[in-house]
Design a protein around this motif. Structure first.
Motif, PDB file in Angstrom:
ATOM      1  N   ARG A 109      -3.936 -46.275 -28.827  1.00 28.15           N
ATOM      2  CA  ARG A 109      -4.219 -47.641 -28.354  1.00 28.15           C
ATOM      3  C   ARG A 109      -3.419 -48.783 -29.094  1.00 28.15           C
ATOM      4  N   VAL A 110      -2.809 -49.561 -28.444  1.00 29.11           N
ATOM      5  CA  VAL A 110      -1.853 -50.592 -29.182  1.00 29.11           C
ATOM      6  C   VAL A 110      -3.029 -51.839 -29.417  1.00 29.11           C
ATOM      7  N   LEU A 111      -2.872 -52.220 -30.607  1.00 31.29           N
ATOM      8  CA  LEU A 111      -4.160 -53.336 -30.952  1.00 31.29           C
ATOM      9  C   LEU A 111      -3.752 -54.638 -30.827  1.00 31.29           C
ATOM     10  N   THR A 112      -2.252 -54.960 -30.790  1.00 37.99           N
ATOM     11  CA  THR A 112      -1.929 -56.286 -30.451  1.00 37.99           C
ATOM     12  C   THR A 112      -1.476 -56.951 -29.236  1.00 37.99           C
ATOM     13  N   MET A 113      -1.388 -55.877 -27.923  1.00 40.33           N
ATOM     14  CA  MET A 113      -1.066 -56.568 -26.900  1.00 40.33           C
ATOM     15  C   MET A 113      -1.869 -55.667 -25.856  1.00 40.33           C
ATOM     16  N   ASP A 114      -1.929 -56.223 -24.594  1.00 39.08           N
ATOM     17  CA  ASP A 114      -2.762 -55.725 -23.355  1.00 39.08           C
ATOM     18  C   ASP A 114      -1.811 -54.829 -22.609  1.00 39.08           C
ATOM     19  N   HIS A 115      -1.436 -53.511 -23.062  1.00 40.64           N
ATOM     20  CA  HIS A 115      -0.774 -52.692 -22.511  1.00 40.64           C
ATOM     21  C   HIS A 115      -0.983 -52.665 -20.797  1.00 40.64           C
ATOM     22  N   ALA A 116      -2.107 -52.473 -20.216  1.00 47.42           N
ATOM     23  CA  ALA A 116      -2.368 -52.232 -19.036  1.00 47.42           C
ATOM     24  C   ALA A 116      -2.060 -53.475 -18.218  1.00 47.42           C
ATOM     25  N   ALA A 117      -2.557 -54.620 -18.576  1.00 40.36           N
ATOM     26  CA  ALA A 117      -2.016 -55.698 -17.814  1.00 40.36           C
ATOM     27  C   ALA A 117      -0.553 -56.124 -17.852  1.00 40.36           C
ATOM     28  N   ALA A 118       0.182 -55.551 -18.904  1.00 43.05           N
ATOM     29  CA  ALA A 118       1.520 -55.969 -18.823  1.00 43.05           C
ATOM     30  C   ALA A 118       2.321 -54.860 -17.860  1.00 43.05           C
ATOM     31  N   LEU A 119       1.559 -53.743 -17.685  1.00 43.27           N
ATOM     32  CA  LEU A 119       2.240 -52.785 -16.694  1.00 43.27           C
ATOM     33  C   LEU A 119       2.188 -53.124 -15.490  1.00 43.27           C
ATOM     34  N   ALA A 120       0.906 -53.673 -15.047  1.00 40.72           N
ATOM     35  CA  ALA A 120       0.772 -54.188 -13.601  1.00 40.72           C
ATOM     36  C   ALA A 120       1.809 -55.466 -13.387  1.00 40.72           C
ATOM     37  N   GLU A 121       2.188 -56.193 -14.401  1.00 42.45           N
ATOM     38  CA  GLU A 121       2.875 -57.425 -14.191  1.00 42.45           C
ATOM     39  C   GLU A 121       4.241 -56.536 -13.881  1.00 42.45           C
ATOM     40  N   VAL A 122       4.764 -55.504 -14.777  1.00 43.74           N
ATOM     41  CA  VAL A 122       5.845 -54.945 -14.634  1.00 43.74           C
ATOM     42  C   VAL A 122       6.035 -54.395 -13.160  1.00 43.74           C
ATOM     43  N   ALA A 123       5.002 -53.885 -12.706  1.00 43.19           N
ATOM     44  CA  ALA A 123       5.024 -53.217 -11.212  1.00 43.19           C
ATOM     45  C   ALA A 123       5.540 -54.160 -10.350  1.00 43.19           C
ATOM     46  N   GLU A 124       4.505 -55.367 -10.480  1.00 41.94           N
ATOM     47  CA  GLU A 124       4.933 -56.593  -9.608  1.00 41.94           C
ATOM     48  C   GLU A 124       6.374 -56.866  -9.605  1.00 41.94           C
ATOM     49  N   GLY A 125       6.921 -57.121 -10.920  1.00 37.60           N
ATOM     50  CA  GLY A 125       8.261 -57.825 -11.148  1.00 37.60           C
ATOM     51  C   GLY A 125       9.088 -56.640 -10.543  1.00 37.60           C
ATOM     52  N   GLN A 126       8.764 -55.347 -10.692  1.00 45.66           N
ATOM     53  CA  GLN A 126       9.816 -54.426  -9.986  1.00 45.66           C
ATOM     54  C   GLN A 126       9.714 -54.381  -8.619  1.00 45.66           C
ATOM     55  N   ARG A 127       8.676 -54.723  -7.871  1.00 47.13           N
ATOM     56  CA  ARG A 127       8.863 -54.880  -6.527  1.00 47.13           C
ATOM     57  C   ARG A 127       9.755 -56.115  -6.062  1.00 47.13           C
ATOM     58  N   ARG A 128       9.600 -57.234  -6.698  1.00 52.48           N
ATOM     59  CA  ARG A 128      10.233 -58.300  -6.542  1.00 52.48           C
ATOM     60  C   ARG A 128      11.751 -57.899  -6.630  1.00 52.48           C
ATOM     61  N   MET A 129      12.329 -57.195  -7.896  1.00 54.47           N
ATOM     62  CA  MET A 129      13.615 -56.949  -8.048  1.00 54.47           C
ATOM     63  C   MET A 129      14.244 -56.126  -7.100  1.00 54.47           C
ATOM     64  N   LEU A 130      13.420 -54.885  -6.621  1.00 56.88           N
ATOM     65  CA  LEU A 130      13.987 -54.234  -5.666  1.00 56.88           C
ATOM     66  C   LEU A 130      14.183 -54.950  -4.246  1.00 56.88           C
ATOM     67  N   ARG A 131      13.076 -55.596  -3.982  1.00 54.78           N
ATOM     68  CA  ARG A 131      13.278 -56.441  -2.815  1.00 54.78           C
ATOM     69  C   ARG A 131      14.632 -57.210  -2.665  1.00 54.78           C
ATOM     70  N   ASP A 132      14.983 -58.045  -3.826  1.00 61.62           N
ATOM     71  CA  ASP A 132      15.982 -58.819  -3.801  1.00 61.62           C
ATOM     72  C   ASP A 132      17.608 -58.283  -4.127  1.00 61.62           C
ATOM     73  N   ALA A 133      17.328 -56.713  -4.156  1.00 60.28           N
ATOM     74  CA  ALA A 133      18.824 -56.202  -4.567  1.00 60.28           C
ATOM     75  C   ALA A 133      19.897 -56.454  -3.363  1.00 60.28           C
ATOM     76  N   PRO A 134      19.559 -56.176  -2.106  1.00 63.71           N
ATOM     77  CA  PRO A 134      20.578 -56.690  -0.916  1.00 63.71           C
ATOM     78  C   PRO A 134      21.458 -57.830  -1.057  1.00 63.71           C
ATOM     79  N   SER A 135      20.714 -59.081  -1.662  1.00 64.57           N
ATOM     80  CA  SER A 135      21.323 -60.353  -1.791  1.00 64.57           C
ATOM     81  C   SER A 135      22.297 -60.327  -3.030  1.00 64.57           C
ATOM     82  N   ARG A 136      22.101 -59.310  -4.135  1.00 65.25           N
ATOM     83  CA  ARG A 136      22.996 -59.383  -5.193  1.00 65.25           C
ATOM     84  C   ARG A 136      24.326 -58.188  -5.011  1.00 65.25           C
ATOM     85  N   ASP A 137      23.764 -57.051  -4.395  1.00 65.33           N
ATOM     86  CA  ASP A 137      24.768 -55.670  -4.438  1.00 65.33           C
ATOM     87  C   ASP A 137      25.977 -56.434  -3.552  1.00 65.33           C
TER      88      ASP A 137
END
Ligand SMILES: [Zn+2]
Length: 480
Positions: free
Chosen positions: A433-461
């Motif tokens: 257990r990391v005592l300095t940061m909220d790992h679970a909350a950060a993971l949930a945000e990364v999952a959201e961020g990954q969805r946005r990143m994947l969604r935007d791929a056609p406009s960049r590729d």
């Protein structure tokens, strides 16, 4: 009066043998630290102790150093990049991916937290964080509890693709200049931070994306400030060929000609040197140049091995006199697993089990990284060094039988046996257990961020492809 913590009667201490400049096993001993400094490493500490930790089932070892990582972006590529590569770019997926799949600023903050958590969970206490400058970076680094070497990255050009094979560049020299100035300002702020855990590295991004002037000025700025400098160099066959096209020599030879190779220089990844079997260049001087100039190499086996690339080979570099550290460059940020892969790949490349050893890899992941950063007070357990200490649970089933604890850790247990992590004398991770940061909350945000990143791929590729087309899933979907 600073409080003193003592790990008493540790079953095993990975102690620093100063006379021989190497780690050695001390079977049964005490490790004590007062404030952020190690006070004692030996058989019996007789000083006053405020907190005692029973070391009966513990191995005490120095914290690991991740000498090359991109915490802001790499967590977003989980499930995306492990099997992504472009055969027509000599297997590297670096250029296609970094153009088409870019996490946004909101996501990157969470990405950093996830990466920092992975580091603490696997026994990393120091990290070279190579990232663009995002708001709140210094605060986040301080909050993490890690010792962070901020390496704000900048360049005079960005990679650009118009097809699936040719590496092109979009130049913006002024952006490179502004980037250097902003990086130096940020590093000054980090160094002055009251935590005492933050420092900086001058980081022109890549040998092929920076003008010679920007590289020279970056080196001069690093020298003037007594800072390390890092640059990606010899990291792909495409880059090697671009440097041959521009300068008629290998990337390492070009860097040497500019005066960039030195004891303050860390090359990520110095893999495609002139003698590498994938480039078949006519000289054999690169390894000698690295050794003679005291240039350090950040070796990150995973990302390259996934493409089918490897350093040729870790043991050969060491024997030539090159100091290597270990980095991740990828998620997971697990330096223990990188040690394992580095050992195995070196033996495969050399066709020789004796080319390297766990002892050599552990040295690289600790003292080697510390030396690369110009920090002899890190990466070793010796009185006077910083109290960056990792406790490994020898009773963990994956460690047993713990005849040779480092072998058990590197070849079997990895992060599963990492029980407690202290950085700068402060406990920052315990019992997974990391005592300095909220790992679970950060993971949930990364999952959201990954969805946005994947969604935007056609406009960049370059070909307007979807993320599913660029990186198809490992199994087809069953439609019932
Ligand atoms: Zn990198």
């Amino acid at each position: 009066m600073t409080a003193t913590t003592c790990i008493r009667n540790a079953a095993c201490v990975v102690a620093w043998d100063a006379a021989n400049q190497r780690h050695a096993y001390l079977m049964g001993g005490d490790v004590a630290f007062a404030g952020h400094t190690l006070a004692y490493v030996g058989t019996r500490y007789d000083g006053t102790v405020d907190t005692t930790i029973d070391g009966t089932d513990l191995m005490v070892m120095p914290g690991l150093i991740d000498l090359h990582s991109h915490p802001s972006t790499e967590p977003f590529y989980r499930g995306v990049r492990e099997e992504h590569g472009v055969p027509a770019m000599y297997m590297s997926g670096l250029y296609e991916r970094s153009v088409a799949l870019q996490p946004d600023a909101v996501g990157r903050k969470a990405g950093k937290q996830v990466a920092f958590c992975e580091m603490l969970l696997s026994g990393v206490t120091s990290v070279m964080d190579i990232s663009g400058i995002d708001a709140g970076w210094i605060d986040l680094a301080a909050q993490s509890g890690l010792r962070v070497f901020l390496a704000p990255s900048y360049a005079s050009a960005r990679w650009h693709l118009e097809n699936g094979w040719a590496l092109k560049y979009r130049c913006d020299e002024a952006a490179g200049r502004r980037g250097l100035d902003a990086a130096l300002a940020l590093i000054e702020t980090a160094r002055a931070h009251p935590s005492g855990r933050l420092s900086g590295v001058v980081s022109p991004a890549q040998i092929d994306t920076c003008t010679t002037d920007l590289l020279r000025d970056s080196f001069a700025a690093a020298e003037a400030r007594g800072l390390p400098l890092t640059v990606h160099c010899a990291q792909s066959v495409n880059e090697f060929l671009v440097m041959v096209d521009r300068h008629g020599c290998s990337p390492v030879q070009f860097a040497h000609g500019l005066g960039l190779l030195s004891p303050r220089t860390v090359l990520g990844h110095a893999m495609f040197i002139d003698e590498h079997s994938w480039v078949r260049w006519h000289t054999r001087t690169d390894l000698g140049l690295l050794a003679d100039t005291g240039t350090h190499v950040a070796h990150c086996p995973s990302p390259f091995a996934r493409y089918g690339h490897t350093l040729e080979d870790f043991g050969r570099y060491r024997r030539a006199g090159v100091n290597l550290g270990i980095g991740t460059d990828v998620a997971p940020h697990n330096v223990i697993e990188e040690m394992r892969l580095a050992a195995i790949l070196a033996r495969v490349a050399a066709r020789d089990i004796t080319t390297t050893s766990v002892g050599a890899l552990f040295h690289a992941a600790t003292a080697g990284g510390a030396d690369a950063l110009g920090r002899p007070d890190l990466g070793r357990l010796v009185a006077g060094a910083k109290a960056d200490v990792v406790l490994v649970d020898l009773a963990n089933p994956w460690m047993q039988p713990a005849r040779d604890p480092l072998r058990s850790l590197v070849f079997t247990a990895a992060d599963r046996a990492v029980q407690t992590v202290f950085v700068h004398g402060t406990k920052v991770m315990e019992h997974s257990r990391v005592l300095t940061m909220d790992h679970a909350a950060a993971l949930a945000e990364v999952a959201e961020g990954q969805r946005r990143m994947l969604r935007d791929a056609p406009s960049r590729d370059w070909a307007g492809r979807t993320a599913e087309q660029i990186s198809p899933p490992s199994l087809p979907r069953l439609e019932l």
